[in-house]
Design a protein around this motif. Structure first.
Motif, mmCIF file in Angstrom:
data_model
loop_
_atom_site.group_PDB
_atom_site.id
_atom_site.type_symbol
_atom_site.label_atom_id
_atom_site.label_comp_id
_atom_site.label_asym_id
_atom_site.label_seq_id
_atom_site.Cartn_x
_atom_site.Cartn_y
_atom_site.Cartn_z
ATOM 1 N N SER A 274 -43.908 -23.241 59.667
ATOM 2 C CA SER A 274 -44.546 -24.560 59.644
ATOM 3 C C SER A 274 -44.169 -25.320 58.375
ATOM 4 N N ARG A 275 -43.533 -24.631 57.433
ATOM 5 C CA ARG A 275 -43.030 -25.255 56.202
ATOM 6 C C ARG A 275 -41.515 -24.995 56.103
ATOM 7 N N PRO A 276 -40.740 -25.659 56.943
ATOM 8 C CA PRO A 276 -39.302 -25.353 57.022
ATOM 9 C C PRO A 276 -38.543 -25.577 55.731
ATOM 10 N N ASN A 277 -38.973 -26.518 54.932
ATOM 11 C CA ASN A 277 -38.260 -26.778 53.682
ATOM 12 C C ASN A 277 -38.543 -25.711 52.628
ATOM 13 N N VAL A 278 -39.733 -25.154 52.657
ATOM 14 C CA VAL A 278 -40.055 -24.024 51.769
ATOM 15 C C VAL A 278 -39.246 -22.801 52.212
ATOM 16 N N VAL A 279 -39.159 -22.575 53.507
ATOM 17 C CA VAL A 279 -38.368 -21.446 54.015
ATOM 18 C C VAL A 279 -36.916 -21.596 53.583
ATOM 19 N N ARG A 280 -36.378 -22.791 53.712
ATOM 20 C CA ARG A 280 -34.987 -23.050 53.313
ATOM 21 C C ARG A 280 -34.803 -22.808 51.823
ATOM 22 N N TYR A 281 -35.757 -23.252 51.043
ATOM 23 C CA TYR A 281 -35.668 -23.128 49.583
ATOM 24 C C TYR A 281 -35.702 -21.680 49.152
ATOM 25 N N GLU A 282 -36.580 -20.895 49.752
ATOM 26 C CA GLU A 282 -36.738 -19.513 49.339
ATOM 27 C C GLU A 282 -35.486 -18.757 49.673
ATOM 28 N N HIS B 249 -39.810 -20.575 39.492
ATOM 29 C CA HIS B 249 -40.431 -20.215 40.760
ATOM 30 C C HIS B 249 -39.888 -18.924 41.374
ATOM 31 N N LEU B 250 -38.676 -18.557 41.075
ATOM 32 C CA LEU B 250 -38.049 -17.409 41.731
ATOM 33 C C LEU B 250 -38.831 -16.101 41.628
ATOM 34 N N PRO B 251 -39.268 -15.689 40.445
ATOM 35 C CA PRO B 251 -39.963 -14.402 40.376
ATOM 36 C C PRO B 251 -41.284 -14.384 41.146
ATOM 37 N N TYR B 252 -41.942 -15.521 41.225
ATOM 38 C CA TYR B 252 -43.211 -15.558 41.945
ATOM 39 C C TYR B 252 -43.009 -15.383 43.440
ATOM 40 N N GLY B 253 -41.936 -15.915 43.958
ATOM 41 C CA GLY B 253 -41.619 -15.700 45.364
ATOM 42 C C GLY B 253 -41.378 -14.242 45.654
ATOM 43 N N TRP B 254 -40.669 -13.582 44.775
ATOM 44 C CA TRP B 254 -40.404 -12.158 44.948
ATOM 45 C C TRP B 254 -41.701 -11.358 44.888
ATOM 46 N N LEU B 255 -42.579 -11.705 43.955
ATOM 47 C CA LEU B 255 -43.851 -10.982 43.826
ATOM 48 C C LEU B 255 -44.731 -11.157 45.063
ATOM 49 N N LEU B 256 -44.726 -12.337 45.648
ATOM 50 C CA LEU B 256 -45.499 -12.538 46.875
ATOM 51 C C LEU B 256 -45.011 -11.617 47.984
ATOM 52 N N ALA B 257 -43.712 -11.541 48.142
ATOM 53 C CA ALA B 257 -43.152 -10.664 49.165
ATOM 54 C C ALA B 257 -43.453 -9.196 48.853
ATOM 55 N N ALA B 258 -43.330 -8.814 47.596
ATOM 56 C CA ALA B 258 -43.614 -7.432 47.194
ATOM 57 C C ALA B 258 -45.077 -7.071 47.428
ATOM 58 N N ALA B 259 -45.957 -8.068 47.336
ATOM 59 C CA ALA B 259 -47.388 -7.833 47.558
ATOM 60 C C ALA B 259 -47.742 -7.818 49.045
ATOM 61 N N GLY B 260 -46.779 -8.131 49.887
ATOM 62 C CA GLY B 260 -47.004 -8.073 51.327
ATOM 63 C C GLY B 260 -47.275 -9.405 51.994
ATOM 64 N N SER B 261 -47.110 -10.496 51.274
ATOM 65 C CA SER B 261 -47.343 -11.812 51.867
ATOM 66 C C SER B 261 -46.047 -12.372 52.443
#
Length: 74
Positions: free
Chosen positions: A66-74, A47-59
């Motif tokens: 609203s998803r605190p556990n996803v925020v914590r995980y990332e 999952h790690l590289p996909y998170g980075w790509l989302l941020a690089a794409a501007g998301s």
């Protein structure tokens, strides 16, 4: 990305489709520290590289409070 011209409509569609999946991850991560349990595994490495790509794409979808556990995980 990679010199390609992005299609904002396609990007927005896929980000919208990602929301419900992140809701499910938020439930999973509310019960355990990592995707596959309480130990860091290959599932997390996947999952790690996909998170980075989302941020690089501007998301910023991974930082939606609203998803605190996803925020914590990332």
């Amino acid at each position: 990305y990679l010199g390609l011209t992005p299609d904002q409509a396609v990007f927005d569609k896929h980000i919208a489709n990602l929301g419900p999946k992140l809701d499910a991850y938020d439930v999973i991560l509310s019960k355990q520290k990592y995707v596959a349990g309480n130990e860091f595994t290959l599932a997390d490495l996947f999952h790690l590289p996909y998170g980075w790509l989302l941020a690089a794409a501007g998301s910023q979808i991974l930082y939606d409070e609203s998803r605190p556990n996803v925020v914590r995980y990332e």
